[in-house]
Design an enzyme around this catalytic site. Structure first.
Site, mmCIF file in Angstrom:
data_model
loop_
_atom_site.group_PDB
_atom_site.id
_atom_site.type_symbol
_atom_site.label_atom_id
_atom_site.label_comp_id
_atom_site.label_asym_id
_atom_site.label_seq_id
_atom_site.Cartn_x
_atom_site.Cartn_y
_atom_site.Cartn_z
ATOM 1 C CG HIS A 152 11.477 -5.649 0.225
ATOM 2 N ND1 HIS A 152 10.965 -5.326 1.319
ATOM 3 C CD2 HIS A 152 11.647 -5.329 -0.459
ATOM 4 C CE1 HIS A 152 10.371 -3.849 0.684
ATOM 5 N NE2 HIS A 152 10.317 -3.869 -0.335
ATOM 6 C CD GLU A 167 7.112 -3.725 2.183
ATOM 7 O OE1 GLU A 167 7.245 -4.475 2.214
ATOM 8 O OE2 GLU A 167 7.835 -2.304 2.618
ATOM 9 C CB SER A 222 8.824 6.492 -4.647
ATOM 10 O OG SER A 222 8.656 6.376 -3.488
ATOM 11 C CG ASN A 225 7.065 -6.575 -3.763
ATOM 12 O OD1 ASN A 225 7.133 -7.597 -3.496
ATOM 13 N ND2 ASN A 225 8.326 -5.958 -2.425
ATOM 14 C CD1 TRP A 226 2.868 -6.977 -8.674
ATOM 15 C CD2 TRP A 226 1.228 -8.250 -7.928
ATOM 16 N NE1 TRP A 226 1.525 -7.327 -9.616
ATOM 17 C CE2 TRP A 226 0.837 -7.977 -9.411
ATOM 18 C CE3 TRP A 226 0.175 -9.310 -7.793
ATOM 19 C CZ2 TRP A 226 0.006 -8.173 -10.271
ATOM 20 C CZ3 TRP A 226 -1.358 -8.952 -8.299
ATOM 21 C CH2 TRP A 226 -1.138 -8.320 -9.808
ATOM 22 C CE LYS A 227 6.102 -2.843 -1.001
ATOM 23 N NZ LYS A 227 7.146 -2.280 -0.451
ATOM 24 C CD GLU A 241 13.673 -2.140 -2.640
ATOM 25 O OE1 GLU A 241 12.411 -1.520 -3.328
ATOM 26 O OE2 GLU A 241 12.712 -2.946 -1.873
ATOM 27 N N GLY A 293 7.185 -1.363 -6.652
ATOM 28 C CA GLY A 293 5.866 -1.315 -5.516
ATOM 29 C C GLY A 293 5.028 -1.689 -6.350
ATOM 30 N N GLY A 294 4.016 -0.585 -5.608
ATOM 31 C CA GLY A 294 3.046 0.559 -5.744
ATOM 32 C C GLY A 294 3.004 0.247 -7.237
ATOM 33 N N GLY A 326 7.992 3.297 -0.093
ATOM 34 C CA GLY A 326 6.601 3.960 -0.631
ATOM 35 C C GLY A 326 5.929 4.754 0.203
HETATM 36 C C1 PEP Z 1 9.668 -2.260 -2.658
HETATM 37 O O1 PEP Z 1 9.087 -2.123 -1.789
HETATM 38 O O2 PEP Z 1 10.260 -2.593 -3.066
HETATM 39 C C2 PEP Z 1 9.901 -0.719 -3.220
HETATM 40 C C3 PEP Z 1 10.082 0.004 -4.134
HETATM 41 O O3 PEP Z 1 8.411 -0.694 -2.945
HETATM 42 P P1 PEP Z 1 7.755 1.141 -4.214
HETATM 43 O O4 PEP Z 1 8.043 0.939 -5.446
HETATM 44 O O5 PEP Z 1 5.987 1.311 -3.484
HETATM 45 O O6 PEP Z 1 8.288 2.447 -3.191
#
Ligand code: PEP
Length: 250
Positions: free
Chosen positions: A93, A95, A209, A9-11, A163, A230-231, A169
């Site tokens: 998600h 967010e 994470s 997920n590049w957000k 999640e 994500g990251g 994050g």
């Molecule tokens: C996400 O945004 O779906 C996510 C899991 O982010 P991260 O891996 O950065 O925690």
């Protein structure tokens, strides 16, 4: 056993120059022993699709509107995502639940629209830290699952991502036992609702994470069929290592 899935997920990250990361990722995608999906910002879907060439890299959106078209300034429909080259879409998600007030009911409507267009709906659920500390994790996640997933789905149309909001994050992750407890409960709920066969075939991703150095142990947890990352999906080196770790997981 469902095919495992490594999803990125590049957000709200990524411009044309970042497609170099996709080119760098392609050897890992070609060698993957799992499905690989990246959900970039909508502006990059078409260009990422082209950058992937013939490599088995699925591209997805990060949200869609429930309507097919119309007066919804700034929104994108499932049909538009598909037209741009997407095969999947992340929905609900945390967010988006936080920033845009999305509810289980709105996520469910969007998931129905996405599935009707032939997109795979990657529906996210997860508790806040306050909910975990109040011992409400299974209730919250179970309620999100039953409220956000439409009826009448078949296994290949749906992926669930667990999640925990507090793990996204932050560098924090639940213990392996905590991940296992939630994934087992999600699996049981899906089997109860859609039957044993579909319930066991719907992919359950863990997200929050996930990094190259914790991926192997997380992928060893029962009922974890992959990750939503994500990251660490922004860099080919890290996401490639996670893809490789998933390919070797039992
Ligand atoms: C996400 O945004 O779906 C996510 C899991 O982010 P991260 O891996 O950065 O925690």
């Amino acid at each position: 056993m469902p095919q495992k899935l490594a999803a990125g997920n590049w957000k709200m990250n990524g411009q044309a120059a970042d497609l170099a990361e996709i080119e760098a990722l392609l050897p890992a995608v070609q060698a993957a022993r799992c499905e690989v999906l990246i959900c970039p910002p909508a502006t990059l879907i078409d260009r990422m699709r082209r950058a992937a060439g013939s490599a088995p890299l699925a591209i997805g959106g990060q949200d869609c509107h429930a309507a097919k078209s119309g007066a919804h300034t700034g929104d994108i429909s499932a049909a538009m995502l598909k037209d741009a080259g997407a095969s999947h879409v992340i929905l609900g998600h945390s967010e988006r639940r936080q920033d845009h007030g999305e509810t289980n009911a709105s996520v469910r409507t969007k998931a129905s629209a996405a599935i009707a267009e032939g997109l795979v709906a990657v529906v996210c659920v997860g508790e806040t830290l306050a909910e975990r500390e109040a011992n409400r994790t299974l209730d919250v996640v179970g309620g999100q699952l039953s409220g956000s997933v439409p009826d009448g789905i078949s296994a290949e149309m749906l992926v669930i991502a667990y999640e925990p909001v507090w793990a996204i994050g932050t560098g924090l992750t639940p213990t392996l036992d905590q991940i296992g407890e939630v994934h087992d409960a999600l699996r049981a709920a899906l089997a109860g609702r859609f039957g044993a066969e579909a319930g066991s075939a719907i992919r359950l991703l863990y997200g929050g994470s996930v990094k190259p150095d914790n991926a192997v142990e997380i992928f060893g947890v029962s009922n974890v069929d992959g990750a939503l990352v994500g990251g660490a999906s922004l860099k080919a080196k890290d996401f490639g290592a996670i893809i490789a770790a998933l390919g070797t997981a039992g």
